[in-house]
Design a protein around this motif. Structure first.
Motif, PDB file in Angstrom:
ATOM      1  N   TRP A 167       0.859  -1.185   0.000  1.00 56.11           N
ATOM      2  CA  TRP A 167       0.000   0.000   0.000  1.00 56.11           C
ATOM      3  C   TRP A 167       0.890   1.228   0.000  1.00 56.11           C
TER       4      TRP A 167
ATOM      5  N   THR B 167       2.663  -2.628  13.985  1.00 48.14           N
ATOM      6  CA  THR B 167       2.049  -2.707  12.654  1.00 48.14           C
ATOM      7  C   THR B 167       2.517  -1.596  11.711  1.00 48.14           C
TER       8      THR B 167
ATOM      9  N   ASN C  20       0.810  -2.642   5.294  1.00 48.48           N
ATOM     10  CA  ASN C  20      -0.576  -2.915   5.670  1.00 48.48           C
ATOM     11  C   ASN C  20      -1.454  -1.693   5.431  1.00 48.48           C
ATOM     12  N   GLU C  21      -2.685  -1.976   5.134  1.00 52.37           N
ATOM     13  CA  GLU C  21      -3.637  -0.929   4.781  1.00 52.37           C
ATOM     14  C   GLU C  21      -3.914   0.016   5.943  1.00 52.37           C
ATOM     15  N   GLU C  22      -3.970  -0.496   7.156  1.00 52.37           N
ATOM     16  CA  GLU C  22      -4.267   0.340   8.326  1.00 52.37           C
ATOM     17  C   GLU C  22      -3.247   1.477   8.469  1.00 52.37           C
ATOM     18  N   TYR C  23      -1.991   1.169   8.306  1.00 50.93           N
ATOM     19  CA  TYR C  23      -0.934   2.176   8.396  1.00 50.93           C
ATOM     20  C   TYR C  23      -1.077   3.194   7.258  1.00 50.93           C
TER      21      TYR C  23
ATOM     22  N   ARG D  28      -3.208   0.520  -3.534  1.00 49.02           N
ATOM     23  CA  ARG D  28      -2.805  -0.875  -3.339  1.00 49.02           C
ATOM     24  C   ARG D  28      -2.210  -1.374  -4.644  1.00 49.02           C
TER      25      ARG D  28
END
Length: 117
Positions: free
Chosen positions: A11, A88, A45-48, A68
């Motif tokens: 990402w 994370t 990761n997408e959250e970050y 992405r």
């Protein structure tokens, strides 16, 4: 018979200016870094990516986007995973002078998956 290579999902949080450059590259590559940007930082990761796009890009650029994309897994082994904070908060550090080679290992297109204003 076609052999499909293994890919890793990455990402990248980005602002409107960089996103426009990605669009100009037909969603297949990241633009060259500016002189003051010696490293390209895709995240794992997408959250970050969401946190950066929402909390930093919106404040500084008026909008933030989470992209992405897939990269050849074998190629990515040359870049160690860096922990940039919490458990994370993981990213890769790609030297700017290697970005053309990195782009050549993107599989498919870069996709916008989240947008913040």
């Amino acid at each position: 018979m076609t052999v499909q290579r293994a890919t890793t999902t990455l990402w990248r949080p980005t602002g409107p200016a960089e996103l426009e450059l990605v669009r100009e590259l037909d969603w297949r590559a990241w633009p060259p870094r500016l002189p003051e940007q010696p490293i390209f930082y895709p995240v794992l990761n997408e959250e970050y990516a969401v946190r950066i796009a929402r909390d930093w890009n919106v404040r500084h650029d008026g909008a933030g986007f989470v992209t992405r994309f897939e990269v050849d897994t074998e190629f990515l082994r040359r870049y160690p995973v860096r922990q940039a904070g919490g458990r994370t908060i993981l990213e890769l550090w790609v030297p700017a002078d290697e970005l053309d080679t990195f782009n050549a290992h993107i599989v498919g297109t870069i996709q916008v998956v989240r947008e913040f204003h």
